[in-house]
Write an enzyme that holds these catalytic residues in place. Structure first.
Site, PDB file in Angstrom:
ATOM      1  N   ASN A  76      35.628  23.332  54.388  1.00 29.28           N
ATOM      2  CA  ASN A  76      35.044  23.364  55.721  1.00 29.28           C
ATOM      3  C   ASN A  76      35.802  24.459  56.467  1.00 29.28           C
ATOM      4  OD1 ASN A  76      34.181  23.122  58.319  1.00 29.28           O
ATOM      5  ND2 ASN A  76      34.375  20.888  58.411  1.00 29.28           N
ATOM      6  N   ALA A  79      35.398  27.097  62.427  1.00 26.33           N
ATOM      7  CA  ALA A  79      34.883  28.266  63.157  1.00 26.33           C
ATOM      8  C   ALA A  79      34.878  29.532  62.301  1.00 26.33           C
ATOM      9  CB  ALA A  79      35.709  28.486  64.422  1.00 26.33           C
TER      10      ALA A  79
HETATM   11  C1  DHK Z   1      33.651  22.560  62.509  1.00 25.42           C
HETATM   12  C2  DHK Z   1      34.002  23.454  63.475  1.00 25.42           C
HETATM   13  O1  DHK Z   1      35.232  23.478  63.942  1.00 25.42           O
HETATM   14  C3  DHK Z   1      33.018  24.372  64.068  1.00 25.42           C
HETATM   15  O2  DHK Z   1      33.607  25.587  64.489  1.00 25.42           O
HETATM   16  C4  DHK Z   1      31.851  24.641  63.147  1.00 25.42           C
HETATM   17  C5  DHK Z   1      32.328  22.579  61.853  1.00 25.42           C
HETATM   18  C6  DHK Z   1      31.279  23.338  62.626  1.00 25.42           C
HETATM   19  C7  DHK Z   1      31.905  21.186  61.427  1.00 25.42           C
HETATM   20  O3  DHK Z   1      30.824  20.718  61.813  1.00 25.42           O
HETATM   21  O4  DHK Z   1      32.640  20.555  60.660  1.00 25.42           O
HETATM   22  O5  DHK Z   1      30.871  25.385  63.832  1.00 25.42           O
END
Ligand code: DHK
Length: 148
Positions: A76, A79
């Site tokens: 993941n 950002a």
């Molecule tokens: C997590 C983040 O910090 C965002 O910047 C992303 C992502 C989405 C999530 O949904 O896990 O845009």
């Protein structure tokens, strides 16, 4: 190389899970998610190494170090999903199977969240399933690795 290990990579601000915008990212902490990853992987005969960083270069270093140490990557990028050519290049360079996870459904959010540098090289993308997305990602990755 068969190491039986998977790398779980968490990007910036995910260390704040549990308190950070819980209506978007859920109530579970990063440690809860890592425990879910550990237990899911163990059910499937794998173990996990998890890393979280708020720094792009540290994430690149962790991805580079996966070559020879881990068999696949669940990431993941948070950002950095939407900004980082460096992370996408590192994932390409190590040539391991990658599954991308987002807790939230990024496609239902702001337009800038709807482009991912990682998705074109990911085997699969899970978004909007909350922490269960990590379970799906590990199950999918384990299935790919067992079949290869
Ligand atoms: C997590 C983040 O910090 C965002 O910047 C992303 C992502 C989405 C999530 O949904 O896990 O845009």
């Amino acid at each position: 190389m068969t190491t039986g290990r998977l790398l779980i990579v968490h990007g910036p601000n995910l260390n704040l899970l549990g308190t950070r915008e819980p209506e978007i990212y859920g109530a579970e902490t990063l440690e809860d998610i890592n425990e879910l990853c550990r237990s899911t992987a163990a059910e499937l005969g794998f173990s996990v190494d998890a890393v979280q960083s708020n720094h792009e270069g540290e994430l690149v270093d962790a991805i580079q170090a996966a070559r020879g140490a881990q068999e696949g990557i669940v990431i993941n990028p948070a950002a950095y999903t939407h900004t980082s050519v460096a992370i996408a290049d590192a994932l390409k360079a190590v040539a391991l199977p990658v599954v991308e996870v987002h807790l939230s459904n990024v496609h239902a959010r702001e337009p800038f969240r709807q482009h991912s540098y990682v998705s074109p090289i990911a085997e699969a993308v899970f978004a909007g399933a909350g922490s269960t997305g990590y379970r799906f990602a590990i199950e999918y990755l384990a299935g790919l690795l067992k079949d290869s």
